[in-house]
Design a protein around this motif. Structure first.
Motif, short mmCIF file in Angstrom:
data_model
loop_
_atom_site.label_atom_id
_atom_site.label_comp_id
_atom_site.label_asym_id
_atom_site.label_seq_id
_atom_site.Cartn_x
_atom_site.Cartn_y
_atom_site.Cartn_z
N MET A 1 28.31 -5.20 31.09
CA MET A 1 28.68 -5.74 32.39
C MET A 1 27.46 -6.40 33.02
N SER A 2 27.66 -7.55 33.63
CA SER A 2 26.55 -8.27 34.21
C SER A 2 26.09 -7.62 35.52
N THR A 3 24.86 -7.89 35.89
CA THR A 3 24.31 -7.38 37.14
C THR A 3 25.08 -7.94 38.32
N ILE A 4 25.46 -9.21 38.25
CA ILE A 4 26.22 -9.83 39.33
C ILE A 4 27.57 -9.12 39.48
N GLN A 5 28.26 -8.91 38.37
CA GLN A 5 29.56 -8.24 38.44
C GLN A 5 29.42 -6.83 39.00
N GLU A 6 28.39 -6.12 38.61
CA GLU A 6 28.15 -4.77 39.14
C GLU A 6 27.94 -4.83 40.65
N GLY A 7 27.17 -5.81 41.10
CA GLY A 7 26.93 -5.97 42.53
C GLY A 7 28.22 -6.24 43.29
N VAL A 8 29.06 -7.11 42.76
CA VAL A 8 30.34 -7.41 43.40
C VAL A 8 31.23 -6.17 43.40
N ASP A 9 31.27 -5.47 42.28
CA ASP A 9 32.11 -4.27 42.18
C ASP A 9 31.69 -3.20 43.18
N GLN A 10 30.41 -3.13 43.51
CA GLN A 10 29.91 -2.10 44.40
C GLN A 10 29.84 -2.55 45.86
N ALA A 11 30.08 -3.82 46.13
CA ALA A 11 29.93 -4.35 47.49
C ALA A 11 31.05 -3.87 48.40
N ASP A 12 30.68 -3.61 49.66
CA ASP A 12 31.69 -3.29 50.65
C ASP A 12 32.35 -4.59 51.13
N LYS A 13 33.35 -4.48 51.99
CA LYS A 13 34.11 -5.65 52.42
C LYS A 13 33.22 -6.66 53.16
N ALA A 14 32.33 -6.18 54.01
CA ALA A 14 31.44 -7.09 54.75
C ALA A 14 30.57 -7.89 53.78
N MET A 15 30.09 -7.26 52.74
CA MET A 15 29.27 -7.97 51.75
C MET A 15 30.10 -8.98 50.98
N LEU A 16 31.33 -8.62 50.64
CA LEU A 16 32.21 -9.56 49.93
C LEU A 16 32.49 -10.79 50.79
N VAL A 17 32.71 -10.59 52.10
CA VAL A 17 32.91 -11.72 53.01
C VAL A 17 31.66 -12.58 53.03
N ALA A 18 30.48 -11.96 53.09
CA ALA A 18 29.22 -12.70 53.08
C ALA A 18 29.07 -13.50 51.79
#
Length: 125
Positions: A1-18
């Motif tokens: 799994m890529s680092t980017i995908q891991e970051g997205v998977d772990q992000a809260d809603k505010a981070m996803l909006v950002a």
């Protein structure tokens, strides 16, 4: 799994909006970078002709994809809701977009002046 995908998977809603808002920014910046490079390579007149074609295809592509993702209809790349607005609302929207255009120029001008005048951005000196 890529680092980017891991970051997205772990992000809260505010981070996803950002991340979504940053993706819009990056698309606009990338579009401008392409235009600047084409103008550099072939001159402004030819670049403007290419940009006219690119804009039509790019905007339709982006709006259609957003429409499918966010569940809003489009007609030839234009949101149906925009086409359905009353004439007066469209005129008001055009005025507000014009104000945004001018405000954006002012924001850019102030930022460049501040960075150059006060030496805070080494790349602009």
């Amino acid at each position: 799994m890529s680092t980017i995908q891991e970051g997205v998977d772990q992000a809260d809603k505010a981070m996803l909006v950002a991340i979504v808002m940053d993706a819009f920014r990056r698309t606009i910046v990338h579009y401008g970078a392409w235009f600047a490079e084409v103008a550099h390579q072939v001159g402004m007149d030819k670049a403007m002709a290419v940009e006219d074609e690119v804009w039509t295809a790019s905007m339709a592509n982006q709006m259609d994809r957003l429409g499918k993702t966010l569940d809003f209809p489009t007609e030839q790349g234009v949101p149906s809701a925009l086409k359905a607005l009353p004439r007066e609302t469209l005129i008001d929207l055009i005025e507000k977009l014009s104000i945004n255009w001018l405000a954006n120029d002012g924001i850019w001008f102030q930022a460049v002046e501040k960075k150059i005048r006060y030496g805070r951005c080494q790349t602009l000196q």
